[in-house]
Write a protein that holds these residues in place. Structure first.
Motif, PDB file in Angstrom:
ATOM      1  N   VAL A   1      -4.643  17.705  -8.058  1.00  0.00           N
ATOM      2  CA  VAL A   1      -3.610  17.301  -9.013  1.00  0.00           C
ATOM      3  C   VAL A   1      -2.812  16.102  -8.493  1.00  0.00           C
ATOM      4  N   ALA A   2      -2.369  16.166  -7.249  1.00  0.00           N
ATOM      5  CA  ALA A   2      -1.525  15.093  -6.709  1.00  0.00           C
ATOM      6  C   ALA A   2      -2.203  13.720  -6.742  1.00  0.00           C
ATOM      7  N   PRO A   3      -3.451  13.599  -6.260  1.00  0.00           N
ATOM      8  CA  PRO A   3      -4.102  12.294  -6.353  1.00  0.00           C
ATOM      9  C   PRO A   3      -4.268  11.822  -7.799  1.00  0.00           C
ATOM     10  N   SER A   4      -4.555  12.759  -8.680  1.00  0.00           N
ATOM     11  CA  SER A   4      -4.752  12.403 -10.085  1.00  0.00           C
ATOM     12  C   SER A   4      -3.479  11.816 -10.685  1.00  0.00           C
ATOM     13  N   LEU A   5      -2.345  12.451 -10.413  1.00  0.00           N
ATOM     14  CA  LEU A   5      -1.086  11.964 -10.978  1.00  0.00           C
ATOM     15  C   LEU A   5      -0.647  10.661 -10.322  1.00  0.00           C
TER      16      LEU A   5
ATOM     17  N   ALA B   1       0.831  -1.200   0.000  1.00  0.00           N
ATOM     18  CA  ALA B   1       0.000   0.000   0.000  1.00  0.00           C
ATOM     19  C   ALA B   1       0.865   1.249   0.000  1.00  0.00           C
ATOM     20  N   ILE B   2       0.359   2.276  -0.642  1.00  0.00           N
ATOM     21  CA  ILE B   2       0.946   3.613  -0.592  1.00  0.00           C
ATOM     22  C   ILE B   2      -0.033   4.511   0.147  1.00  0.00           C
ATOM     23  N   ILE B   3       0.459   5.255   1.129  1.00  0.00           N
ATOM     24  CA  ILE B   3      -0.370   6.217   1.852  1.00  0.00           C
ATOM     25  C   ILE B   3       0.318   7.568   1.814  1.00  0.00           C
ATOM     26  N   THR B   4      -0.286   8.532   1.150  1.00  0.00           N
ATOM     27  CA  THR B   4       0.291   9.871   1.136  1.00  0.00           C
ATOM     28  C   THR B   4      -0.137  10.617   2.394  1.00  0.00           C
ATOM     29  N   GLY B   5       0.718  11.529   2.839  1.00  0.00           N
ATOM     30  CA  GLY B   5       0.405  12.263   4.051  1.00  0.00           C
ATOM     31  C   GLY B   5       0.233  11.342   5.240  1.00  0.00           C
ATOM     32  N   GLY B   6       1.096  10.351   5.347  1.00  0.00           N
ATOM     33  CA  GLY B   6       0.914   9.312   6.355  1.00  0.00           C
ATOM     34  C   GLY B   6       1.771   9.469   7.593  1.00  0.00           C
ATOM     35  N   SER B   7       2.305  10.658   7.826  1.00  0.00           N
ATOM     36  CA  SER B   7       3.203  10.831   8.971  1.00  0.00           C
ATOM     37  C   SER B   7       2.476  11.218  10.250  1.00  0.00           C
ATOM     38  N   SER B   8       1.164  11.390  10.185  1.00  0.00           N
ATOM     39  CA  SER B   8       0.399  11.736  11.384  1.00  0.00           C
ATOM     40  C   SER B   8      -1.082  11.452  11.128  1.00  0.00           C
ATOM     41  N   GLY B   9      -1.872  11.555  12.185  1.00  0.00           N
ATOM     42  CA  GLY B   9      -3.323  11.493  12.067  1.00  0.00           C
ATOM     43  C   GLY B   9      -3.851  10.233  11.411  1.00  0.00           C
ATOM     44  N   ILE B  10      -4.839  10.410  10.528  1.00  0.00           N
ATOM     45  CA  ILE B  10      -5.502   9.283   9.868  1.00  0.00           C
ATOM     46  C   ILE B  10      -4.522   8.472   9.023  1.00  0.00           C
ATOM     47  N   GLY B  11      -3.629   9.139   8.333  1.00  0.00           N
ATOM     48  CA  GLY B  11      -2.667   8.433   7.496  1.00  0.00           C
ATOM     49  C   GLY B  11      -1.753   7.534   8.298  1.00  0.00           C
ATOM     50  N   GLU B  12      -1.233   8.052   9.406  1.00  0.00           N
ATOM     51  CA  GLU B  12      -0.366   7.242  10.270  1.00  0.00           C
ATOM     52  C   GLU B  12      -1.130   6.056  10.848  1.00  0.00           C
ATOM     53  N   ALA B  13      -2.330   6.303  11.336  1.00  0.00           N
ATOM     54  CA  ALA B  13      -3.131   5.225  11.928  1.00  0.00           C
ATOM     55  C   ALA B  13      -3.441   4.147  10.905  1.00  0.00           C
TER      56      ALA B  13
ATOM     57  N   SER C   1       3.535  16.450  -1.890  1.00  0.00           N
ATOM     58  CA  SER C   1       2.484  16.114  -2.855  1.00  0.00           C
ATOM     59  C   SER C   1       2.201  17.244  -3.840  1.00  0.00           C
ATOM     60  N   SER C   2       2.561  18.475  -3.472  1.00  0.00           N
ATOM     61  CA  SER C   2       2.315  19.586  -4.392  1.00  0.00           C
ATOM     62  C   SER C   2       3.297  19.585  -5.562  1.00  0.00           C
ATOM     63  N   ASP C   3       4.327  18.761  -5.496  1.00  0.00           N
ATOM     64  CA  ASP C   3       5.314  18.637  -6.574  1.00  0.00           C
ATOM     65  C   ASP C   3       4.830  17.575  -7.558  1.00  0.00           C
ATOM     66  N   PRO C   4       4.505  17.944  -8.790  1.00  0.00           N
ATOM     67  CA  PRO C   4       3.978  16.968  -9.757  1.00  0.00           C
ATOM     68  C   PRO C   4       4.919  15.793 -10.006  1.00  0.00           C
ATOM     69  N   ALA C   5       6.218  16.009  -9.817  1.00  0.00           N
ATOM     70  CA  ALA C   5       7.179  14.945 -10.071  1.00  0.00           C
ATOM     71  C   ALA C   5       7.165  13.882  -8.986  1.00  0.00           C
ATOM     72  N   SER C   6       6.518  14.159  -7.863  1.00  0.00           N
ATOM     73  CA  SER C   6       6.559  13.211  -6.752  1.00  0.00           C
ATOM     74  C   SER C   6       5.779  11.937  -7.049  1.00  0.00           C
ATOM     75  N   ALA C   7       4.749  11.999  -7.868  1.00  0.00           N
ATOM     76  CA  ALA C   7       3.895  10.833  -8.107  1.00  0.00           C
ATOM     77  C   ALA C   7       4.679   9.657  -8.665  1.00  0.00           C
ATOM     78  N   ALA C   8       5.450   9.891  -9.707  1.00  0.00           N
ATOM     79  CA  ALA C   8       6.226   8.811 -10.308  1.00  0.00           C
ATOM     80  C   ALA C   8       7.267   8.287  -9.327  1.00  0.00           C
ATOM     81  N   ARG C   9       7.861   9.167  -8.554  1.00  0.00           N
ATOM     82  CA  ARG C   9       8.887   8.758  -7.588  1.00  0.00           C
ATOM     83  C   ARG C   9       8.285   7.883  -6.496  1.00  0.00           C
ATOM     84  N   ILE C  10       7.075   8.220  -6.064  1.00  0.00           N
ATOM     85  CA  ILE C  10       6.405   7.440  -5.019  1.00  0.00           C
ATOM     86  C   ILE C  10       6.094   6.029  -5.518  1.00  0.00           C
ATOM     87  N   VAL C  11       5.480   5.937  -6.678  1.00  0.00           N
ATOM     88  CA  VAL C  11       5.114   4.623  -7.220  1.00  0.00           C
ATOM     89  C   VAL C  11       6.357   3.799  -7.526  1.00  0.00           C
ATOM     90  N   ASP C  12       7.364   4.422  -8.115  1.00  0.00           N
ATOM     91  CA  ASP C  12       8.592   3.696  -8.434  1.00  0.00           C
ATOM     92  C   ASP C  12       9.262   3.153  -7.175  1.00  0.00           C
TER      93      ASP C  12
END
Length: 254
Positions: free
Chosen positions: A115-119, A12-24, A63-74
């Protein structure tokens, strides 16, 4: 497949997962045998999450960086060779009265919430098609009603919920299910973190919201996580395109 083995050896990939709902959510998945890649901007918080379970790997990414999407999945595919779930949890919001509207701030909210979720979905589509995986987007119950001061946050999250339904149709032929959870007022640090409010103001808002919740309290991440897991589970083969509001009845009153 039993509930005990549903998440075994999944990724699984979880963005924004360093606290709150994402961390849990990351911790809950790791406990069930899932390999989890968590993204965020705060290295200290990411390190804290990673230290909780060896199945969790972190990646500093904005996540506001469009280039992050490919880096995360890779990163996930290079490490584990598969992808079963994307949780688009990152969010951006800031209180803005009309006279304080600012193009850069509005663009930042749009970049993170739309944009970030879309990419990320674009980059992860092929891997999810292979595993017949799932996408769970995190919206907000705030978008259920008129919301002065946080209109753009609500509007961009409402757009993500619309994308949820659209992607559900577009990806149905690939066996990829897409759903969303729309949390109400949850104790997650979002008011002082994402929204950037002073502690005193955040406490006032929290008290006001708590008084408005018919079930008598603000939520906690543990109220939301089971629904993310349920919507993302391979056990729910016939559920897609749904936006589930989990808010203690709050949006029915406000």
């Amino acid at each position: 497949m039993t509930r005990e083995t549903t998440w075994q050896n999944k990724v699984a990939i979880i963005t924004g997962g360093s606290s709150g709902i994402g961390e849990a959510t990351a911790l809950a998945l790791a406990e069930r045998g899932t390999k989890v890649l968590v993204t965020g901007r705060d290295e200290a918080k990411l390190a804290n999450v990673a230290s909780a379970d060896k199945a969790i790997v972190t990646l500093k990414a904005d996540s506001s960086d469009p280039a992050s999407a490919a880096r995360i999945v890779d990163t996930a595919l290079d490490r584990w060779g598969r992808l079963d779930l994307i949780v688009n949890n990152s969010g951006a919001g800031q209180p803005l009265p009309v006279m304080a509207y600012d193009a850069d701030l509005i663009s930042k909210m749009s970049a993170v919430n739309i944009v970030a979720p879309s990419l990320l979905v674009k980059e992860g589509h092929s891997a999810l098609r292979t595993t017949k995986g799932a996408i769970v987007n995190i919206g907000t119950a705030v978008s259920r009603n008129a919301v002065p001061m946080v209109a753009h946050y609500a509007a961009t999250k409402a757009a993500l919920e619309h994308l949820t339904r659209s992607w559900a149709i577009e990806f149905a032929g690939d066996g990829i299910r897409v759903n969303a959870v729309a949390p109400g007022p949850v104790k997650s640090g979002a008011l002082t973190g994402m929204m950037g409010l002073p502690d005193e103001m955040a406490q006032q808002i929290e008290a006001q919201e708590e008084a408005q919740v018919p079930l008598g309290r603000r939520g906690v991440p543990a109220d939301i996580v089971p629904w993310i897991l349920r919507l993302g589970s391979s056990e729910n083969e016939w559920l897609t395109g749904q936006v589930l509001t989990v808010d203690g009845g709050w949006s029915l009153r406000t």
